[in-house]
Write a protein that holds these residues in place. Structure first.
Motif, PDB file in Angstrom:
ATOM      1  N   ARG A 159       0.828  -1.203   0.000  1.00  0.00           N
ATOM      2  CA  ARG A 159       0.000   0.000   0.000  1.00  0.00           C
ATOM      3  C   ARG A 159       0.863   1.252   0.000  1.00  0.00           C
ATOM      4  O   ARG A 159       0.432   2.317  -0.399  1.00  0.00           O
ATOM      5  N   ARG A 161       3.117   2.548  -1.783  1.00  0.00           N
ATOM      6  CA  ARG A 161       3.807   2.419  -3.060  1.00  0.00           C
ATOM      7  C   ARG A 161       4.669   3.619  -3.403  1.00  0.00           C
ATOM      8  O   ARG A 161       5.706   3.486  -4.052  1.00  0.00           O
ATOM      9  N   ARG A 236      -1.653  -4.162  -1.229  1.00  0.00           N
ATOM     10  CA  ARG A 236      -2.568  -3.491  -2.146  1.00  0.00           C
ATOM     11  C   ARG A 236      -3.062  -4.518  -3.168  1.00  0.00           C
ATOM     12  O   ARG A 236      -2.268  -5.233  -3.786  1.00  0.00           O
TER      13      ARG A 236
END
Length: 282
Positions: A159, A161, A236
């Protein structure tokens, strides 16, 4: 769960710190780590930990020292640490907030320790002033090729990123000098590896000892719902179905409820700071 927190790279929200502590207790990761570090600490010497995070390592090692100062720049981290200190006091443990390069610049300790934090390459001069006797660095143990692959995988799944993509780009741009990671004081994913630190110290004729280890440090969850919350926080996915399939494949039934097995290839680097070039010291 605070949805704004989920987008932050800070690992130490209430949930993430609780998960980390649960993983430590279930796998006995820090208790096992302690057996390797204990011979290098004693109750007549002081110790400082940089980027202490949840304070788990600090609470484990503090009784082995005369005084243990644990530092972190993240206010959420220190809030969690102090709450745990109130619940289970460790008499000789203190927590110090702020950027270590600022709040510790006029202090010295017999030993400085940190885990998965970049401080050797980015703070070598400060470490020489801060540590009178030794530095103990707990770091990843990967080859340069493994680092590149792990960064790509992390960037694809995590998540967090934005930071991962920046790290991957920095790694690509600096491939000719793998021992120089991006300079950042955030406690992100450290790629100051055991191998790279050894090269760094060899270049400076600094004495050290390497302790390579492979240790279990997976994640227990009481229910599948908690497992999904854990995965949603750290990974994610394009769809809810993908997330549920990941949980189904990775989390195994266990006495705790469910368990996500993970092994950490780590290295403990014991650096003899008395052997650092005296001409480099202030």
């Amino acid at each position: 769960m605070d949805t704004q927190k989920k987008g932050s790279f800070s690992r130490w929200s209430g949930d993430s710190a609780r998960w980390y502590e649960a993983a430590s207790e279930y796998t006995h990761y820090h208790d096992k780590l302690k057996t390797y570090i204990a011979p290098y600490l004693n109750t007549e010497e002081t110790c400082c930990e940089l980027a202490c995070g949840s304070g788990t390592l600090a609470r484990c090692l503090a009784p082995l020292t005369a005084r243990y100062t644990a530092n972190d720049i993240d206010p959420d981290s220190l809030k969690f640490c102090r709450a745990r200190q109130t619940e289970r006091p460790v008499p000789n443990l203190e927590f110090l907030p702020g950027d270590w390069s600022e709040v510790l610049k006029n202090k010295t300790f017999d030993t400085v320790i940190f885990s998965y934090f970049s401080a050797v390459f980015t703070g070598w001069e400060q470490l020489k002033r801060l540590a009178r006797k030794k530095v103990i660095a707990i770091v990843p143990r990967y080859s340069d090729a493994e680092i590149a692959e792990k960064k790509k995988a992390f960037a694809a799944r995590s998540r967090f990123r934005e930071l991962s993509d920046r790290d991957a780009a920095a790694s690509s741009d600096s491939s000719s000098a793998p021992s120089r990671p991006e300079k950042s004081r955030k406690k992100g994913r450290s790629f100051e590896t055991m191998e790279a630190i050894a090269r760094f110290l060899d270049e400076r004729s600094v004495a050290y000892r390497l302790i390579p280890l492979t240790m279990e440090f997976g994640q227990p969850c009481a229910t599948l719902q908690e497992a999904e919350e854990y995965v949603q926080y750290y990974y994610r996915f394009d769809s809810e179905e993908e997330r549920k399939e990941f949980v189904r494949l990775k989390f195994q039934p266990a006495d705790c409820g469910y368990y996500f097995p993970k092994k950490k290839n780590i290295g403990i680097v014991i650096i003899d700071m008395t052997s650092a070039d005296e001409t480099e010291r202030d």
